[in-house]
Design an enzyme around this catalytic site. Sequence first.
Site, PDB file in Angstrom:
ATOM      1  N   GLY A 180       0.821  -1.200   0.000  1.00 56.88           N
ATOM      2  CA  GLY A 180       0.000   0.000   0.000  1.00 56.88           C
ATOM      3  C   GLY A 180       0.855   1.250   0.000  1.00 56.88           C
ATOM      4  N   CYS A 181       0.281   2.354   0.432  1.00 59.87           N
ATOM      5  CA  CYS A 181       1.001   3.621   0.467  1.00 59.87           C
ATOM      6  C   CYS A 181       2.288   3.486   1.274  1.00 59.87           C
ATOM      7  CB  CYS A 181       0.110   4.702   1.079  1.00 59.87           C
ATOM      8  SG  CYS A 181       0.945   6.291   1.275  1.00 59.87           S
ATOM      9  N   PHE A 182       3.390   3.944   0.678  1.00 57.50           N
ATOM     10  CA  PHE A 182       4.675   3.759   1.361  1.00 57.50           C
ATOM     11  C   PHE A 182       4.835   4.624   2.596  1.00 57.50           C
ATOM     12  CE2 PHE A 182       6.462   5.998  -2.709  1.00 57.50           C
ATOM     13  CZ  PHE A 182       5.780   7.176  -2.420  1.00 57.50           C
TER      14      PHE A 182
END
Length: 236
Positions: free
Chosen positions: A58-60
């Site tokens: 997902g979003c880093f």
Amino acid sequence: MPISTSGKFLVALFATAALSIGLGSIASQAAEDAVVIPAPAVDEAGRSGTETAVFAGGCFWGVQGVFQHVKGVKSAVSGYAGGEAATAQYETVSIGTTGHAESVKVTFDPREVSYGKLLQVFFSVAHNPTQLNFQGPDQGTQYRSALFISDPQQRKVAEAYIAQLEKAHVFKQPIVTKVTDYTGFYPAEQYHQDFLTLNPTYPYIVYNDLPKIENLKQIFPADYRKDPVLVLKAKG
């Protein structure tokens, strides 16, 4: 600051509205619930020096933030993996057709924290490994769950651990994490580095990622470090 159309902007608006009317507790309900899972039965042993591993979940921002608070981690860098160097820019990756996944390259001391322990943290609190090509509000293959492997021992540990968790039916749905060959890692733009630490009141972070840090602290107290290891500080 550029924000992907994948859902961060809408989540930020919703969280801002909630906080403005005194519903701050809603943020803690928004993150994916952490899952307490067993340690890997197969793990690396006898390694020294430093080791690297690349995780996509997902979003880093949140994945980086979690690993920055794990003891034994020497650096955690947000970036892109799975695609070509020419397309490793945020706005291009956000289109979802580059083959890249938002990823985090973790450098760690295996004498302090094993690859298996990092996998346990990854599957337990950093993301939900049962969500295919999305994570929470973020949609697209760039948010897929993947492990980019360049080391035979890491592949052995990762594949054995996924099989172990599946056999134990730890999660309600099948694990979709792909164990993928490493083809290169490209650091993200500077404004993405240390984003969680530098922007603790940013609505997306409050709503999605700060609960992950709290879950890490509660579920893995012996592995939690209060002060994160920061990319920008290391460069300075």
